[in-house]
Design a protein around this motif. Sequence first.
Motif, PDB file in Angstrom:
ATOM      1  N   GLN A  69      39.456  32.555  44.524  1.00  0.00           N
ATOM      2  CA  GLN A  69      38.006  32.520  44.714  1.00  0.00           C
ATOM      3  C   GLN A  69      37.717  31.397  45.699  1.00  0.00           C
ATOM      4  O   GLN A  69      38.122  30.257  45.492  1.00  0.00           O
ATOM      5  N   ILE A  70      37.033  31.742  46.788  1.00  0.00           N
ATOM      6  CA  ILE A  70      36.725  30.767  47.831  1.00  0.00           C
ATOM      7  C   ILE A  70      35.222  30.522  47.823  1.00  0.00           C
ATOM      8  O   ILE A  70      34.426  31.457  47.876  1.00  0.00           O
ATOM      9  N   TYR A  71      34.867  29.255  47.732  1.00  0.00           N
ATOM     10  CA  TYR A  71      33.457  28.877  47.690  1.00  0.00           C
ATOM     11  C   TYR A  71      33.265  27.675  48.603  1.00  0.00           C
ATOM     12  O   TYR A  71      33.983  26.677  48.488  1.00  0.00           O
ATOM     13  N   ASN A  72      32.323  27.786  49.532  1.00  0.00           N
ATOM     14  CA  ASN A  72      32.036  26.704  50.489  1.00  0.00           C
ATOM     15  C   ASN A  72      33.288  26.274  51.263  1.00  0.00           C
ATOM     16  O   ASN A  72      33.530  25.086  51.471  1.00  0.00           O
ATOM     17  N   GLY A  73      34.111  27.253  51.652  1.00  0.00           N
ATOM     18  CA  GLY A  73      35.291  26.955  52.467  1.00  0.00           C
ATOM     19  C   GLY A  73      36.431  26.305  51.722  1.00  0.00           C
ATOM     20  O   GLY A  73      37.363  25.791  52.334  1.00  0.00           O
ATOM     21  N   LYS A  74      36.390  26.338  50.389  1.00  0.00           N
ATOM     22  CA  LYS A  74      37.451  25.725  49.580  1.00  0.00           C
ATOM     23  C   LYS A  74      38.006  26.737  48.588  1.00  0.00           C
ATOM     24  O   LYS A  74      37.279  27.571  48.053  1.00  0.00           O
ATOM     25  N   SER A  75      39.294  26.629  48.350  1.00  0.00           N
ATOM     26  CA  SER A  75      39.918  27.408  47.296  1.00  0.00           C
ATOM     27  C   SER A  75      39.431  26.818  45.978  1.00  0.00           C
ATOM     28  O   SER A  75      39.760  25.698  45.628  1.00  0.00           O
ATOM     29  N   HIS A  76      38.610  27.579  45.272  1.00  0.00           N
ATOM     30  CA  HIS A  76      37.949  27.054  44.085  1.00  0.00           C
ATOM     31  C   HIS A  76      38.680  27.416  42.792  1.00  0.00           C
ATOM     32  O   HIS A  76      38.782  26.607  41.882  1.00  0.00           O
ATOM     33  N   TRP A  77      39.186  28.666  42.728  1.00  0.00           N
ATOM     34  CA  TRP A  77      39.783  29.142  41.479  1.00  0.00           C
ATOM     35  C   TRP A  77      40.860  30.156  41.830  1.00  0.00           C
ATOM     36  O   TRP A  77      40.625  31.091  42.585  1.00  0.00           O
ATOM     37  N   ILE A  78      42.055  29.986  41.286  1.00  0.00           N
ATOM     38  CA  ILE A  78      43.147  30.930  41.491  1.00  0.00           C
ATOM     39  C   ILE A  78      43.417  31.603  40.154  1.00  0.00           C
ATOM     40  O   ILE A  78      43.539  30.937  39.124  1.00  0.00           O
ATOM     41  N   PHE A  79      43.496  32.927  40.192  1.00  0.00           N
ATOM     42  CA  PHE A  79      43.648  33.683  38.942  1.00  0.00           C
ATOM     43  C   PHE A  79      44.395  34.987  39.202  1.00  0.00           C
ATOM     44  O   PHE A  79      44.564  35.404  40.347  1.00  0.00           O
ATOM     45  N   GLU A  80      44.851  35.605  38.130  1.00  0.00           N
ATOM     46  CA  GLU A  80      45.511  36.902  38.210  1.00  0.00           C
ATOM     47  C   GLU A  80      44.642  37.948  37.548  1.00  0.00           C
ATOM     48  O   GLU A  80      44.003  37.680  36.532  1.00  0.00           O
ATOM     49  N   SER A  81      44.629  39.135  38.160  1.00  0.00           N
ATOM     50  CA  SER A  81      43.807  40.211  37.633  1.00  0.00           C
ATOM     51  C   SER A  81      44.311  41.532  38.198  1.00  0.00           C
ATOM     52  O   SER A  81      44.955  41.565  39.251  1.00  0.00           O
ATOM     53  N   GLU A  82      44.007  42.609  37.498  1.00  0.00           N
ATOM     54  CA  GLU A  82      44.360  43.931  38.005  1.00  0.00           C
ATOM     55  C   GLU A  82      43.270  44.468  38.929  1.00  0.00           C
ATOM     56  O   GLU A  82      43.522  45.339  39.749  1.00  0.00           O
ATOM     57  N   THR A  83      42.051  43.956  38.783  1.00  0.00           N
ATOM     58  CA  THR A  83      40.942  44.387  39.621  1.00  0.00           C
ATOM     59  C   THR A  83      40.255  43.175  40.232  1.00  0.00           C
ATOM     60  O   THR A  83      40.360  42.058  39.718  1.00  0.00           O
ATOM     61  N   VAL A  84      39.554  43.404  41.317  1.00  0.00           N
ATOM     62  CA  VAL A  84      38.817  42.324  41.982  1.00  0.00           C
ATOM     63  C   VAL A  84      37.447  42.210  41.327  1.00  0.00           C
ATOM     64  O   VAL A  84      36.655  43.152  41.373  1.00  0.00           O
ATOM     65  N   PRO A  85      37.129  41.069  40.706  1.00  0.00           N
ATOM     66  CA  PRO A  85      35.810  40.918  40.085  1.00  0.00           C
ATOM     67  C   PRO A  85      34.710  40.766  41.134  1.00  0.00           C
ATOM     68  O   PRO A  85      34.958  40.341  42.255  1.00  0.00           O
ATOM     69  N   GLU A  86      33.496  41.113  40.751  1.00  0.00           N
ATOM     70  CA  GLU A  86      32.335  40.994  41.630  1.00  0.00           C
ATOM     71  C   GLU A  86      31.695  39.617  41.448  1.00  0.00           C
ATOM     72  O   GLU A  86      31.514  39.157  40.328  1.00  0.00           O
ATOM     73  N   PHE A  87      31.357  38.982  42.574  1.00  0.00           N
ATOM     74  CA  PHE A  87      30.683  37.695  42.549  1.00  0.00           C
ATOM     75  C   PHE A  87      29.523  37.735  43.538  1.00  0.00           C
ATOM     76  O   PHE A  87      29.337  38.714  44.246  1.00  0.00           O
ATOM     77  N   ALA A  88      28.798  36.650  43.631  1.00  0.00           N
ATOM     78  CA  ALA A  88      27.705  36.540  44.594  1.00  0.00           C
ATOM     79  C   ALA A  88      28.249  36.673  46.013  1.00  0.00           C
ATOM     80  O   ALA A  88      29.437  36.430  46.262  1.00  0.00           O
ATOM     81  N   SER A  89      27.379  37.036  46.950  1.00  0.00           N
ATOM     82  CA  SER A  89      27.815  37.310  48.321  1.00  0.00           C
ATOM     83  C   SER A  89      28.378  36.092  49.047  1.00  0.00           C
ATOM     84  O   SER A  89      29.133  36.238  50.004  1.00  0.00           O
ATOM     85  N   ASN A  90      28.043  34.887  48.606  1.00  0.00           N
ATOM     86  CA  ASN A  90      28.557  33.684  49.270  1.00  0.00           C
ATOM     87  C   ASN A  90      29.925  33.257  48.733  1.00  0.00           C
ATOM     88  O   ASN A  90      30.475  32.264  49.168  1.00  0.00           O
ATOM     89  N   ILE A  91      30.457  34.022  47.795  1.00  0.00           N
ATOM     90  CA  ILE A  91      31.763  33.720  47.214  1.00  0.00           C
ATOM     91  C   ILE A  91      32.741  34.798  47.675  1.00  0.00           C
ATOM     92  O   ILE A  91      32.500  35.988  47.525  1.00  0.00           O
ATOM     93  N   ILE A  92      33.851  34.359  48.251  1.00  0.00           N
ATOM     94  CA  ILE A  92      34.874  35.271  48.754  1.00  0.00           C
ATOM     95  C   ILE A  92      36.009  35.343  47.741  1.00  0.00           C
ATOM     96  O   ILE A  92      36.431  34.325  47.204  1.00  0.00           O
ATOM     97  N   ILE A  93      36.494  36.555  47.501  1.00  0.00           N
ATOM     98  CA  ILE A  93      37.687  36.739  46.673  1.00  0.00           C
ATOM     99  C   ILE A  93      38.774  37.274  47.601  1.00  0.00           C
ATOM    100  O   ILE A  93      38.610  38.303  48.239  1.00  0.00           O
ATOM    101  N   LYS A  94      39.897  36.551  47.693  1.00  0.00           N
ATOM    102  CA  LYS A  94      40.981  36.933  48.591  1.00  0.00           C
ATOM    103  C   LYS A  94      42.252  37.184  47.791  1.00  0.00           C
ATOM    104  O   LYS A  94      42.629  36.373  46.956  1.00  0.00           O
TER     105      LYS A  94
END
Length: 97
Positions: free
Chosen positions: A6-31
Amino acid sequence: MNKYCQIYNGKSHWIFESETVPEFASNIIIKNITSLGIQPKEGWDYDLAIDKFTAPVIVPTVSDDPSQSPLQLTILEALQKQILELQNKLLESEGVI
């Protein structure tokens, strides 16, 4: 199972494992970082323009403590310079920068 960052404000904020990509606000990137050779850690910088993670550069600071002698300050400044040079060499050798 994939590994995501999870990338927020240009920083790696949270690293996690999942089978699906969760939905977040538009200013949060999931890579998806599953296949990256060098795995980013939480707190690393992320440049969206070049799609690259980089480790933050930690710069030790020289204290303004008046109890430190001029010699101590000179030594600390020299060590600070050497640490930065070594850190940059290490990051370059790992292909991070």
